[in-house]
Design a protein around this motif. Structure first.
Motif, PDB file in Angstrom:
ATOM      1  N   GLU A 155       0.815  -1.208   0.000  1.00  0.00           N
ATOM      2  CA  GLU A 155       0.000   0.000   0.000  1.00  0.00           C
ATOM      3  C   GLU A 155       0.852   1.263   0.000  1.00  0.00           C
ATOM      4  OE1 GLU A 155      -1.009   0.863   4.719  1.00  0.00           O
ATOM      5  OE2 GLU A 155      -2.502  -0.121   3.462  1.00  0.00           O
ATOM      6  N   GLN A 169       1.571   1.792  -3.616  1.00  0.00           N
ATOM      7  CA  GLN A 169       0.303   2.210  -4.201  1.00  0.00           C
ATOM      8  C   GLN A 169       0.021   3.679  -3.869  1.00  0.00           C
ATOM      9  OE1 GLN A 169      -3.162   0.374  -2.502  1.00  0.00           O
ATOM     10  NE2 GLN A 169      -4.350   0.527  -4.406  1.00  0.00           N
ATOM     11  N   VAL A 204      -3.712   5.809   0.588  1.00  0.00           N
ATOM     12  CA  VAL A 204      -4.066   4.511   1.170  1.00  0.00           C
ATOM     13  C   VAL A 204      -3.618   4.411   2.627  1.00  0.00           C
ATOM     14  CG1 VAL A 204      -3.942   2.018   0.834  1.00  0.00           C
ATOM     15  CG2 VAL A 204      -3.780   3.549  -1.145  1.00  0.00           C
ATOM     16  N   HIS A 205      -2.336   4.579   2.877  1.00  0.00           N
ATOM     17  CA  HIS A 205      -1.801   4.459   4.231  1.00  0.00           C
ATOM     18  C   HIS A 205      -2.329   5.589   5.111  1.00  0.00           C
ATOM     19  CE1 HIS A 205       0.810   2.861   7.242  1.00  0.00           C
ATOM     20  NE2 HIS A 205       1.631   3.897   7.259  1.00  0.00           N
ATOM     21  N   GLN A 249     -12.235   4.317   0.414  1.00  0.00           N
ATOM     22  CA  GLN A 249     -11.167   5.282   0.195  1.00  0.00           C
ATOM     23  C   GLN A 249     -11.560   6.313  -0.855  1.00  0.00           C
ATOM     24  OE1 GLN A 249      -8.188   2.432  -0.791  1.00  0.00           O
ATOM     25  NE2 GLN A 249      -7.460   2.196   1.328  1.00  0.00           N
TER      26      GLN A 249
END
Length: 428
Positions: free
Chosen positions: A179, A182, A338-339, A403
């Motif tokens: 991630e 990503q 994402v994170h 998300q």
């Protein structure tokens, strides 16, 4: 008989005779001058030898005025400063040789309509990574072979500095989990959606295959890297001569004074040098970008550290560097989206006040945010761009539905904040 002798004339008698003889000539000269005066106009009064106090001679060089600094030619700057009517009079014969001292031109305001950086100021912002230049590098990097891998210079110990077969270099980032890579890729392409991708170094994804053409020259190095076969890594263009960046006074000083950030407004910009204004233009984009991506690994992490380090805002900002031309480079964005979205509860108490501290924006950035808000298309625009420009996008996938909703919600929040700043500027 003797004749009586005649007495000689005295000196006074001689002088009288001379004056009487000159009177006709003097009378003639006076008559001629009177006739000439009747035929000709009065002569034009002469200009004084130099400008009176408080005035300046626009048509004369410093040397002609008895001052150091040049020959007798008019300077281009002086000619530009002269009103057209005065210049016309000088061409017609020297009338009005002295022009009244012009007031210095008012400095152009760095802000337009209360909340937007002026076009003149934006034009001074260094161009960063031009789209054509970035596209050329990405194409070459995807086709090049990795000639060597070196430790150091690219952050975490798991990352490597790669020398490519075309002679260029790139940071290869191997995420602790997928991630992060990503997030790096999606943040890069979201910057493109927002019109600020030139501030991020070009970034492409690569697939680690020890027996593949791209990685074959460094097969032995790969064994020592502990990278998993088939892992997706990011290749980010290496940039030379970057230097650290300390948060400018609007954030650094306020944060150090108690962490209560006040909005940066147009009234606080008076007296700032152009170089600092140009940097503030870039900072306004950076703070907005980091809020949308929920990136906590830049200025937010410095704010967080204030609780035990009151001087942290006077130190370099994480993952932000300055190019030799003064342009800011938004580095290492793997904490974004994402994170970062997984950790909103922890970091938004810092990210949100930081966004509220900005009330001046690039007009193009505000326009793009407004369009994403109106169409409710933030995730769709990001997906379209990501899929069109990153061949390996499917290896990492896209944002989850949740998300994507968070991204749109944050776009909406930024749009409302800009509207609030506009309303405040209207009543000032």
């Amino acid at each position: 008989m003797k004749r009586a002798r005649r007495a000689a004339p005295g000196p006074l008698s001689v002088l009288g005779l001379l004056l009487l003889g000159a009177l006709p000539g003097l009378w003639t000269v006076l008559l001629r001058r009177e006739a000439a005066a009747q035929r000709e106009p009065d002569p034009e009064p002469r200009s004084p030898p130099g400008p009176p106090p408080g005035r300046w001679a626009w048509g004369r060089s410093p040397a002609a005025r008895g001052e150091p600094g040049g020959g007798g030619q008019k300077t281009f700057r002086a000619l530009l400063a002269v009103p057209a009517a005065a210049a016309g009079r000088e061409e017609r014969g020297g009338e009005g040789r002295f022009a009244a001292a012009a007031s210095p031109p008012a400095a152009a305001s760095p802000v337009e309509r209360g909340i937007f950086w002026s076009r003149e100021l934006e034009e001074q912002v260094p161009p960063g990574f031009a789209a054509e230049e970035a596209a050329a590098w990405l194409s070459a990097a995807r086709a090049a072979r990795v000639a060597s891998l070196e430790r150091g210079g690219c952050g975490r110990s798991s990352n490597r500095l790669a020398r490519l077969s075309d002679g260029s270099r790139a940071c290869v980032r191997y995420g602790i989990n997928p991630e992060q890579i990503q997030g790096e890729a999606l943040s890069y392409h979201l910057a493109g959606v927002l019109g600020m991708q030139e501030r991020l170094p070009p970034m492409a994804l690569a697939l680690v295959e020890a027996r593949g053409r791209q990685w074959e020259p460094v097969r032995e190095e790969l064994r020592g890297s502990h990278w998993a076969e088939g892992a997706v890594v990011s290749l980010t263009r290496w940039v030379d001569n970057l230097t650290a960046v300390v948060a400018p006074a609007p954030w650094g000083a306020q944060a150090g004074a108690g962490r209560r950030l006040q909005p940066l407004s147009a009234g606080e910009l008076g007296g700032l040098p152009p170089s600092q204004l140009v940097e503030l233009v870039q900072w306004s984009d950076l703070i907005l970008f980091d809020y949308l991506t929920a990136n906590f690994d830049r200025l937010v992490s410095n704010l967080f550290s204030l609780q035990w380090d009151p001087r942290v805002m006077r130190r370099a900002t994480s993952n932000l560097l300055r190019a030799p031309d003064g342009g800011l480079v938004f580095m290492d964005n793997e904490a974004g989206l994402v994170h970062g979205y997984r950790l909103l509860a922890m970091w938004d108490p810092y990210n949100e006040p930081l966004l509220r501290s900005v009330c001046i924006f690039r007009e193009d950035t505000a326009r793009r945010v407004a369009e994403l808000h109106r169409r409710r298309s933030a995730a769709a625009e990001l997906r379209r761009r990501y899929r069109a420009r990153e061949p390996l996008w499917a290896r990492l996938g896209f944002l989850s539905e949740r998300q994507a909703e968070l991204l749109q919600a944050r776009v909406d929040f930024v749009h409302r904040h800009i509207a609030h700043c506009r309303a405040q500027a209207a009543v000032l």
